[in-house]
Each structure stands twice: as structure tokens, then as C-alpha cells.
Design a protein around this motif. Structure first.
Motif, PDB file in Angstrom:
ATOM      1  N   THR A 294      -4.199  24.442  44.074  1.00 50.42           N
ATOM      2  CA  THR A 294      -3.267  23.764  45.106  1.00 50.42           C
ATOM      3  C   THR A 294      -2.294  24.702  45.788  1.00 50.42           C
ATOM      4  OG1 THR A 294      -2.675  22.163  43.162  1.00 50.42           O
ATOM      5  CG2 THR A 294      -0.885  22.482  44.773  1.00 50.42           C
ATOM      6  N   ARG A 295      -1.924  25.725  45.487  1.00 46.90           N
ATOM      7  CA  ARG A 295      -1.387  26.749  46.221  1.00 46.90           C
ATOM      8  C   ARG A 295      -2.268  27.232  47.176  1.00 46.90           C
ATOM      9  NH1 ARG A 295       3.041  29.928  46.398  1.00 46.90           N
ATOM     10  NH2 ARG A 295       3.901  29.267  44.367  1.00 46.90           N
ATOM     11  N   ALA A 296      -3.418  27.698  47.060  1.00 45.85           N
ATOM     12  CA  ALA A 296      -4.464  27.846  48.026  1.00 45.85           C
ATOM     13  C   ALA A 296      -4.460  26.970  49.119  1.00 45.85           C
ATOM     14  CB  ALA A 296      -5.748  28.403  47.397  1.00 45.85           C
TER      15      ALA A 296
ATOM     16  N   GLU B 225       0.570  19.271  42.185  1.00 46.00           N
ATOM     17  CA  GLU B 225       1.879  19.116  43.057  1.00 46.00           C
ATOM     18  C   GLU B 225       2.243  20.288  43.802  1.00 46.00           C
ATOM     19  OE1 GLU B 225       2.649  15.731  43.634  1.00 46.00           O
ATOM     20  OE2 GLU B 225       1.256  15.220  42.151  1.00 46.00           O
ATOM     21  N   ALA B 226       2.701  20.290  45.084  1.00 45.23           N
ATOM     22  CA  ALA B 226       3.312  21.160  45.531  1.00 45.23           C
ATOM     23  C   ALA B 226       4.482  20.511  46.614  1.00 45.23           C
ATOM     24  CB  ALA B 226       2.521  22.103  46.544  1.00 45.23           C
ATOM     25  N   VAL B 227       5.671  21.642  46.533  1.00 43.60           N
ATOM     26  CA  VAL B 227       6.715  21.220  47.599  1.00 43.60           C
ATOM     27  C   VAL B 227       7.185  22.509  48.435  1.00 43.60           C
ATOM     28  CG1 VAL B 227       9.173  20.795  47.568  1.00 43.60           C
ATOM     29  CG2 VAL B 227       7.681  19.587  46.075  1.00 43.60           C
TER      30      VAL B 227
ATOM     31  N   THR C 114       0.285  16.459  47.283  1.00 46.33           N
ATOM     32  CA  THR C 114      -0.493  16.491  46.337  1.00 46.33           C
ATOM     33  C   THR C 114      -1.964  16.824  46.567  1.00 46.33           C
ATOM     34  OG1 THR C 114       0.578  14.614  45.320  1.00 46.33           O
ATOM     35  CG2 THR C 114      -1.472  14.983  44.323  1.00 46.33           C
ATOM     36  N   VAL C 115      -2.578  18.048  45.759  1.00 42.85           N
ATOM     37  CA  VAL C 115      -3.905  18.462  46.053  1.00 42.85           C
ATOM     38  C   VAL C 115      -4.817  18.029  45.005  1.00 42.85           C
ATOM     39  CG1 VAL C 115      -5.409  20.440  46.416  1.00 42.85           C
ATOM     40  CG2 VAL C 115      -2.999  20.334  47.482  1.00 42.85           C
TER      41      VAL C 115
ATOM     42  N   ARG D 168      -1.779  13.399  49.417  1.00 43.66           N
ATOM     43  CA  ARG D 168      -0.464  13.067  49.741  1.00 43.66           C
ATOM     44  C   ARG D 168       0.045  14.150  50.508  1.00 43.66           C
ATOM     45  NH1 ARG D 168       3.575  11.116  45.129  1.00 43.66           N
ATOM     46  NH2 ARG D 168       2.372  12.972  44.125  1.00 43.66           N
ATOM     47  N   HIS D 169       0.909  13.492  51.562  1.00 45.12           N
ATOM     48  CA  HIS D 169       1.898  14.315  52.533  1.00 45.12           C
ATOM     49  C   HIS D 169       3.080  13.598  52.608  1.00 45.12           C
ATOM     50  CE1 HIS D 169       1.909  16.758  56.197  1.00 45.12           C
ATOM     51  NE2 HIS D 169       2.906  15.911  56.580  1.00 45.12           N
TER      52      HIS D 169
END
Length: 144
Positions: free
Chosen positions: A9-11, A93-95, A120-121, A128-129
Motif C-alpha cells: 500500500t505504501r509503495a 488503507e492509506a491517508v 484503498t489499495v 478508492r480515492h
């Protein structure tokens, strides 16, 4: 397992930010799943205004590319800057938290807009964006 998912996700998020910074809408769009859930926190009545056509919900890679092309067309690129303050990752999930600094091409007015981008990855693609930003600052910059 969660650590591997968070790393992926971070990548993907970091690659998204690099591609946005490089200004290549087609390469940005490659990171999005078909379909994807793309929403903005602007009031529905403000979506697709002539001065801000990029502000609307999206659902496809073509939509993602169009979004970034339209932003480029309506802003002065030499005066654009985005400050990323933090990237928070929890599994898929990432913010991303930060501030956008732009200048409206039509009025010449600069603006700053704080934002939170919820992504969301899944399987290496963005599904999701959801963007939450200071829409009032943007609207004021584009109001004649």
C-alpha cells in the motif's frame, strides 16, 4: 501478512504521488483499478462547474487521467506545489495529509487548500480515492 499488505500500500501511494508530481496523467491513471471509487467532498451542486470541471466523481482510469489533465489546464503549472505532511498506512488503507498550493489560470488568484486523501489499495491498484479538501479556497480562487 498485514505488514506485507501495508508495505505494498505504501509503495503504491508513494508511486502515485511521484507520478502526480511528474505531471503525466496517463501514468497516474495506470495505478487505478477498473472501476474505482473516486469521490470528492464538494457539494453535489458544485460538481462540474465550468470554472472547476475536474471536481466531480470518477469511476475509471480514463476518468483519473481526465481529472489530472483538467487540473493542469485550469492552473498555472509553474506556480503549483503540493506539500505532503504525512502518509498513514494501515493494511490496504492509506491517508495522505498535506496542502495544495495552486494558482487559478482564469483569475490569476493563488490559493492554498489543506487536504486529506483516503486511498484503498487492493492487488497493487487503487480502488478508492476519496479527497477531502478546502473547497471554499478553491472556489474563491476561481470566482471572477
Amino acid at each position: 501478512m498485514t505488514t506485507a499488505i501495508s508495505t505494498t500500500t505504501r509503495a503504491v501511494v508513494e508511486e502515485l504521488l511521484r507520478r502526480i508530481g511528474a505531471g503525466d496523467p496517463e501514468r497516474v491513471a495506470e495505478l487505478y483499478a477498473e472501476p474505482s471509487d473516486w469521490k470528492l467532498n464538494w457539494p453535489e451542486s458544485e460538481h462540474g462547474r465550468t470554472a472547476t470541471p475536474w471536481i466531480r466523481h470518477r469511476a475509471s482510469r480514463a476518468d483519473a487521467a481526465a481529472h489530472f489533465r483538467e487540473i493542469g489546464e485550469h492552473h498555472l503549472p509553474e506556480e503549483a506545489d503540493t506539500r505532503i505532511e504525512r502518509i498513514l498506512v494501515d493494511g490496504e488503507e492509506a491517508v495522505v495529509l498535506g496542502e495544495i498550493r495552486q494558482t487559478a489560470r482564469s483569475t490569476g488568484r493563488p490559493y492554498r487548500a489543506r487536504f486529506a486523501l483516503h486511498l484503498t489499495v487492493e492487488n497493487g491498484q487503487i480502488t478508492r480515492h476519496h479527497i477531502y479538501e478546502d473547497s471554499l479556497s478553491v472556489a474563491k480562487a476561481f470566482t471572477p
